[in-house]
Design a protein around this motif. Structure first.
Motif, PDB file in Angstrom:
ATOM      1  N   GLU A 219       0.864  -1.333   0.050  1.00 61.39           N
ATOM      2  CA  GLU A 219      -0.113  -0.043  -0.029  1.00 61.39           C
ATOM      3  C   GLU A 219       0.786   1.166   0.098  1.00 61.39           C
ATOM      4  O   GLU A 219       0.553   2.283  -0.651  1.00 61.39           O
ATOM      5  CB  GLU A 219      -0.935  -0.048   1.307  1.00 61.39           C
ATOM      6  N   VAL A 220       2.022   1.100   0.865  1.00 65.99           N
ATOM      7  CA  VAL A 220       2.928   2.442   0.784  1.00 65.99           C
ATOM      8  C   VAL A 220       3.568   2.684  -0.325  1.00 65.99           C
ATOM      9  O   VAL A 220       3.797   3.653  -0.876  1.00 65.99           O
ATOM     10  CB  VAL A 220       3.852   2.255   2.063  1.00 65.99           C
ATOM     11  N   PHE A 221       4.010   1.435  -0.996  1.00 62.41           N
ATOM     12  CA  PHE A 221       4.482   1.618  -2.294  1.00 62.41           C
ATOM     13  C   PHE A 221       3.869   2.025  -3.535  1.00 62.41           C
ATOM     14  O   PHE A 221       4.088   2.924  -4.491  1.00 62.41           O
ATOM     15  CB  PHE A 221       5.358   0.009  -2.601  1.00 62.41           C
ATOM     16  N   GLU A 222       2.602   1.668  -3.478  1.00 59.12           N
ATOM     17  CA  GLU A 222       1.507   1.702  -4.513  1.00 59.12           C
ATOM     18  C   GLU A 222       0.795   3.319  -4.429  1.00 59.12           C
ATOM     19  O   GLU A 222       0.668   3.909  -5.190  1.00 59.12           O
ATOM     20  CB  GLU A 222       0.777   0.823  -4.590  1.00 59.12           C
ATOM     21  N   ARG A 223       0.749   3.647  -3.018  1.00 59.22           N
ATOM     22  CA  ARG A 223       0.102   4.880  -2.741  1.00 59.22           C
ATOM     23  C   ARG A 223       0.774   5.433  -1.848  1.00 59.22           C
ATOM     24  O   ARG A 223       0.392   5.864  -0.661  1.00 59.22           O
ATOM     25  CB  ARG A 223      -1.359   4.521  -2.620  1.00 59.22           C
ATOM     26  N   PRO A 224       2.389   5.984  -2.041  1.00 58.46           N
ATOM     27  CA  PRO A 224       2.747   6.985  -1.006  1.00 58.46           C
ATOM     28  C   PRO A 224       1.952   8.144  -0.741  1.00 58.46           C
ATOM     29  O   PRO A 224       1.468   9.048  -1.622  1.00 58.46           O
ATOM     30  CB  PRO A 224       4.034   7.232  -2.039  1.00 58.46           C
ATOM     31  N   LYS A 225       1.939   8.449   0.388  1.00 56.33           N
ATOM     32  CA  LYS A 225       1.436   9.649   1.097  1.00 56.33           C
ATOM     33  C   LYS A 225       1.594  11.120   0.228  1.00 56.33           C
ATOM     34  O   LYS A 225       0.730  11.943   0.118  1.00 56.33           O
ATOM     35  CB  LYS A 225       1.439   9.862   2.535  1.00 56.33           C
ATOM     36  N   ASN A 226       3.041  11.203   0.050  1.00 55.93           N
ATOM     37  CA  ASN A 226       3.602  12.549  -0.689  1.00 55.93           C
ATOM     38  C   ASN A 226       4.798  11.998  -1.449  1.00 55.93           C
ATOM     39  O   ASN A 226       5.232  10.948  -1.408  1.00 55.93           O
ATOM     40  CB  ASN A 226       3.624  13.514   0.479  1.00 55.93           C
ATOM     41  N   LEU A 227       5.349  13.237  -1.834  1.00 57.64           N
ATOM     42  CA  LEU A 227       6.591  12.996  -2.748  1.00 57.64           C
ATOM     43  C   LEU A 227       7.561  12.386  -2.008  1.00 57.64           C
ATOM     44  O   LEU A 227       8.613  11.971  -2.505  1.00 57.64           O
ATOM     45  CB  LEU A 227       6.733  14.478  -3.408  1.00 57.64           C
TER      46      LEU A 227
END
Length: 359
Positions: A219-227
């Motif tokens: 989830e973190v890899f596919e939808r990183p919170k920000n740049l």
């Protein structure tokens, strides 16, 4: 269950931990990921009681442990360096903390034999660490920590000092080492997203003492919170291009117009930052929707070639499978797959991510 609430730690006015909170359950590996200096080791030192907190609370199974002395916390640690007792045999290294805890007889012998087998060192039990390879020495340190059955196990970049092939081998072995019987609360620090994706049940991304994002690694890899998160969890780094959306197209600084894909249909007209991963950029000799670039630097990494490119639209990083004979100064056209674009607002927060693609 280990729980941290609003941990804050400074030393000589430098912030080591900044409002860090997390919950870690036993029996699974929680990966702490970040660049060097992100605060990973500081977090582990705080849990171990080796870094004094200015504020915040630590607890285990609901019992406060913030003020618990180091020796009462029941913590085992594995470090980057191969920390073993050089004057003891492999068996003696694994036995030492168990004997200190009062274990003896058949229970001690069976426990040590079990972990010698698990790490593949049974035939080396009577050797000293100095007679072993680097990978074998790290296995000794791992076996000594695992055999203790401590309630908290922390591994601080344990594979960092090993060569690439050995790191790959030990990563796979870790999964079997931790399978089934491990009931410790386990924190594993790394700088590598591949390690995090392979080993982690949960991923905490750290930067400058703060936790930027937590969640399942995919989830973190596919939808990183920000740049910032996107750059940390991508290796090679994600390319970022500033472009404007106008008349349904994405227009780069070079003037190249790209079709706006369906996952970006919600973007209104305006200027955004678009990120694209190195493996999603495609060198091409054909005309069409491609950007003209100049190669600044070539890096061969394992069985892949990484190209660092400069272009009017911005700097790009391309990763290609195999070894290729590109040279600095060469020109190269690169196709930009807008269907693989991540869109970020001007403050760097993620707006839209591409659909997950089976690679």
């Amino acid at each position: 269950m280990l729980k941290a609430e609003n941990l804050h730690a400074t030393l000589d006015k430098e912030i080591y931990l900044d409002d860090v909170s997390f919950t870690v359950e036993p029996g699974r590996i929680y990966v702490v990921m970040g660049r060097t200096g992100a605060g990973k080791t500081s977090l582990m030192r705080a849990v171990a009681g080796l870094l004094t907190l200015d504020s915040g609370q630590l607890s285990f199974d609901g019992e406060p442990m913030t003020d618990t002395p180091v020796w009462k916390r029941d913590i085992a640690m594995v470090y980057q360096q191969f920390i073993n007792y050089p004057n003891k045999t492999v068996r003696g290294n694994i036995e030492f903390p168990l004997r200190k805890a009062g274990m003896k007889g058949d229970e001690l012998r069976n426990r040590v034999d079990t972990y010698l087998h698990k790490v593949g060192l049974t035939e080396f039990a009577d050797r000293k660490p100095g007679q072993l390879s680097g990978g074998q020495q790290q296995r000794v340190a791992m076996a000594r920590s695992l055999a203790r059955h401590s309630r908290i196990l922390m591994l601080d970049e344990p594979l960092m000092n090993l060569d690439f092939k050995l790191r790959e081998q030990l990563r796979e072995e870790f999964l079997s080492l931790f399978a089934g019987e491990n009931q410790s609360v386990t924190l594993y620090a790394t700088t590598e997203i591949g390690e995090a994706m392979m080993l982690g049940y949960e991923l905490m991304v750290m930067h400058e003492g703060r936790v930027l994002q937590s969640g399942p690694p995919s989830e973190v890899f596919e939808r990183p919170k920000n740049l910032q998160v996107a750059q940390i969890v991508n290796d090679p780094p994600m390319s970022v291009l500033r472009a404007r959306v106008e008349d349904g197209d994405i227009i780069l600084a070079s003037g190249l117009r790209l079709p706006r894909p369906s996952h970006l249909s919600g973007l209104g007209e305006g200027t955004y930052d678009f990120g694209i991963r190195a493996m999603d950029l495609v060198p091409t000799g054909a005309d069409g929707l491609a950007e003209s670039t100049t190669i600044s630097f070539v890096e061969v990494s394992g069985s892949e070639t990484v190209l660092y490119l400069s272009a009017e639209a911005g700097d790009l990083v391309v990763m290609i499978e195999g070894i290729h004979d590109y040279r600095a100064g060469d020109t190269l056209r690169v196709a930009l797959r807008s269907e693989r674009f991540f869109a970020f607002d001007p403050s760097g927060d993620l707006l839209f991510a591409p659909a997950v693609e089976v690679r």
